[in-house]
Design an enzyme around this catalytic site. Structure first.
Site, PDB file in Angstrom:
ATOM      1  N   LYS A   1       1.014  -1.124   0.065  1.00 18.33           N
ATOM      2  CA  LYS A   1       0.174  -0.165   0.153  1.00 18.33           C
ATOM      3  C   LYS A   1       1.101   1.235  -0.065  1.00 18.33           C
ATOM      4  O   LYS A   1       1.848   1.257   0.666  1.00 18.33           O
ATOM      5  CB  LYS A   1      -0.898   0.000   1.222  1.00 18.33           C
ATOM      6  CG  LYS A   1      -1.775   0.987   1.338  1.00 18.33           C
ATOM      7  CD  LYS A   1      -3.125   0.628   0.517  1.00 18.33           C
ATOM      8  CE  LYS A   1      -4.136   2.072   0.354  1.00 18.33           C
ATOM      9  NZ  LYS A   1      -3.757   2.795  -0.798  1.00 18.33           N
TER      10      LYS A   1
ATOM     11  N   LYS B   1       4.804   2.803   8.743  1.00 16.59           N
ATOM     12  CA  LYS B   1       3.673   3.363   8.856  1.00 16.59           C
ATOM     13  C   LYS B   1       2.423   2.500   8.922  1.00 16.59           C
ATOM     14  O   LYS B   1       1.689   2.514   9.892  1.00 16.59           O
ATOM     15  CB  LYS B   1       3.403   4.378   7.985  1.00 16.59           C
ATOM     16  CG  LYS B   1       2.238   5.715   7.874  1.00 16.59           C
ATOM     17  CD  LYS B   1       2.012   6.462   6.852  1.00 16.59           C
ATOM     18  CE  LYS B   1       3.154   6.964   6.271  1.00 16.59           C
ATOM     19  NZ  LYS B   1       2.783   8.082   5.329  1.00 16.59           N
TER      20      LYS B   1
ATOM     21  N   LYS C   1       5.591   2.476  -2.658  1.00 19.50           N
ATOM     22  CA  LYS C   1       5.335   3.736  -3.196  1.00 19.50           C
ATOM     23  C   LYS C   1       5.636   3.898  -4.539  1.00 19.50           C
ATOM     24  O   LYS C   1       6.242   2.975  -5.013  1.00 19.50           O
ATOM     25  CB  LYS C   1       6.467   4.848  -2.480  1.00 19.50           C
ATOM     26  CG  LYS C   1       6.118   6.220  -2.427  1.00 19.50           C
ATOM     27  CD  LYS C   1       5.007   6.453  -1.428  1.00 19.50           C
ATOM     28  CE  LYS C   1       5.004   8.000  -1.115  1.00 19.50           C
ATOM     29  NZ  LYS C   1       4.227   7.935   0.287  1.00 19.50           N
TER      30      LYS C   1
ATOM     31  N   THR D   1      -5.651  12.622   6.345  1.00 21.84           N
ATOM     32  CA  THR D   1      -4.169  13.073   6.987  1.00 21.84           C
ATOM     33  C   THR D   1      -4.120  14.311   7.818  1.00 21.84           C
ATOM     34  O   THR D   1      -3.450  14.091   8.993  1.00 21.84           O
ATOM     35  CB  THR D   1      -3.263  13.218   5.928  1.00 21.84           C
ATOM     36  OG1 THR D   1      -3.340  11.861   4.848  1.00 21.84           O
ATOM     37  CG2 THR D   1      -1.654  13.013   6.171  1.00 21.84           C
TER      38      THR D   1
ATOM     39  N   SER E   1      -7.597   5.348   3.731  1.00 25.26           N
ATOM     40  CA  SER E   1      -7.253   4.587   2.755  1.00 25.26           C
ATOM     41  C   SER E   1      -7.895   3.038   2.938  1.00 25.26           C
ATOM     42  O   SER E   1      -8.360   2.422   2.242  1.00 25.26           O
ATOM     43  CB  SER E   1      -5.975   4.554   2.092  1.00 25.26           C
ATOM     44  OG  SER E   1      -5.852   5.654   1.332  1.00 25.26           O
TER      45      SER E   1
END
Ligand code: GLU
Length: 418
Positions: A70, A94, A106, A190, A349
């Site tokens: 992810k 994270k 990423k 966020t 998400s």
């Protein structure tokens, strides 16, 4: 800035530090040392003038012991493989620190989106997804927005991936428009997570938030919502800066009015009742909480000594270099690390992906309550690890929590011997 690019090495050093403190199984460290894979692609795009330009892109998949990979995809002229690798690793830690069933990945495409027309941006987005289609999917790797990408881009991603697969696949990316299966509360998530972590940390450290002064670098999706939520909590936003400059008013700035102004003027600079301030000045402001919410490597050994805030809350990924981190720690500045502070985005998400999987959608309040629970629990876990260790930082404590979960999963899957 002036320090050389060694993003991945920096994350590896942090892992090493945390691993030593917690006596981590060395096989776990070995498995986390390098990403599982990095795909480099060349994406040809027909530009508006008819010529073809080829853009370079990357998708790095760091580790998936906890679940599918992810992590976001950024469009940036300085995106490079080393940075994407480091950001993928940050996503592994994270997701683990907040307890999500995801691994870390990423993506990055080297481009300057401000120079592309809408049509060019769409063709580039579709081309990139086509190029990485084989390694992504709702149960393999789920991209999301990051720097310079948003719901619009996610909509093109879903459409392109769905036509490649021959069936509608909303769960392949998160951060989508609501109409395509996006989650309520994802855009704000966020920024909301940043506020929740600050609120919890304030309780734990006995730090009064009413009237606390806040300076924010970056007024994109993260900085903007962080400003609004902190304002609603009673903090005073005294400065905000974007790439064009900043606005400063020691009496406080209304972030809602500032957003209206920024939408009309494309910058916060020049907002009424404020004086202009540079990014460097903002980072050196006397304030309670400094929030870097833009790009990485902003607080470096060159400017860390000038920081005068009491806390730094890393809403961006990797805004503080290790040399700066050390200087800040010596100065007694508390740093709430990126993998905890900005985890609200990937948390919602996850909720979006869950909703896509069972094709049933939650009310905004439900998303908000669940996000709050995840962030509160994650803060408690990190704070617990921090208290249990003499002379450590919240950053190392967060890595310890993350590594502990990764190690348990690796043992349970038989990847390493317990
Ligand atoms: N790009 C965001 C991050 O760095 C969100 C990732 C996601 O939602 O998957 O955390």
């Amino acid at each position: 800035m002036s320090e050389p690019n060694r993003h991945y090495e920096v994350v590896s050093e942090l892992v090493e530090k945390a691993a030593t403190r917690m006596q981590l199984n060395p096989q776990v460290k070995e498995l986390l040392r390098e990403p599982i894979r990095t795909l480099t692609v060349s994406v040809p795009v027909k530009m508006d003038d008819g010529r073809v330009r080829v853009f370079q892109g990357f998708r790095c998949q760091h580790n998936d012991v906890l679940g599918p990979f992810k992590g976001g995809i950024r469009f940036h002229p300085e995106a490079d493989e080393d940075e994407v690798k480091a950001l993928a690793a940050l996503m592994t830690y994270k997701c683990s620190v907040v307890g999500l069933p995801f691994g870390g990945a990423k993506g990055g495409v080297l481009c300057d989106p401000s120079e592309l027309s809408q049509g060019e941006l769409e063709r580039l987005s579709r081309g990139f997804i086509k190029a990485i289609a084989n390694i992504i999917g709702p149960d393999k790797d789920i991209p999301a927005p990051d720097v310079n990408t948003n719901a619009l881009v996610m909509g093109w991603f879903v459409d392109e991936f769905s036509s490649i697969k021959g069936s509608y696949q909303p769960g392949v990316v998160t951060g989508k428009p609501l109409i395509l299966g996006g989650s309520k509360g994802r855009t704000e998530a966020t920024g909301r997570g940043v506020m929740l972590v600050i609120r919890e940390a304030a309780k734990a450290f006995g730090f009064p938030l009413d009237g606390a002064t806040v300076a924010i670098q970056g007024f994109g999706n993260v900085g903007n919502y962080a400003a609004k939520y902190l304002h609603d909590l009673g903090c005073k936003i005294i400065a905000v800066a974007d790439i064009f400059g900043g606005a400063y008013n020691p009496e406080g700035i209304d972030p809602y009015a500032l957003k209206e102004y920024e939408l009309a003027n494309r910058t916060v600079k020049g907002f009424s009742d404020t004086r202009p301030i540079s990014n460097e000045e903002l980072l050196a402001l006397e304030c309670d909480i400094l929030i870097p919410a833009a790009l990485g490597n902003q607080i470096t050994k060159a400017n860390a000594a000038n920081v005068k805030s009491k806390w730094i809350v890393e809403a961006a990924n990797g805004p503080t270099t290790p040399e700066a981190d050390k200087i800040l720690q010596d100065k007694g500045i508390l740093v709430i690390p990126d993998i905890l502070a900005n985890a609200g985005g990937v948390t919602v998400s996850y909720f979006e992906w869950v909703q896509n999987n069972y094709n049933y959608y939650w009310a905004e309040d439900e998303v908000g309550e669940r996000l709050e629970q995840v962030m509160v629990d994650a803060f408690q876990a990190v704070y617990g690890a921090y208290q249990g260790q003499e002379g450590t930082s919240l950053r190392v404590a967060a890595y310890m929590v993350a590594l502990e979960r990764l190690a348990r999963a690796m043992e349970a899957r038989g990847w390493v011997m317990a």
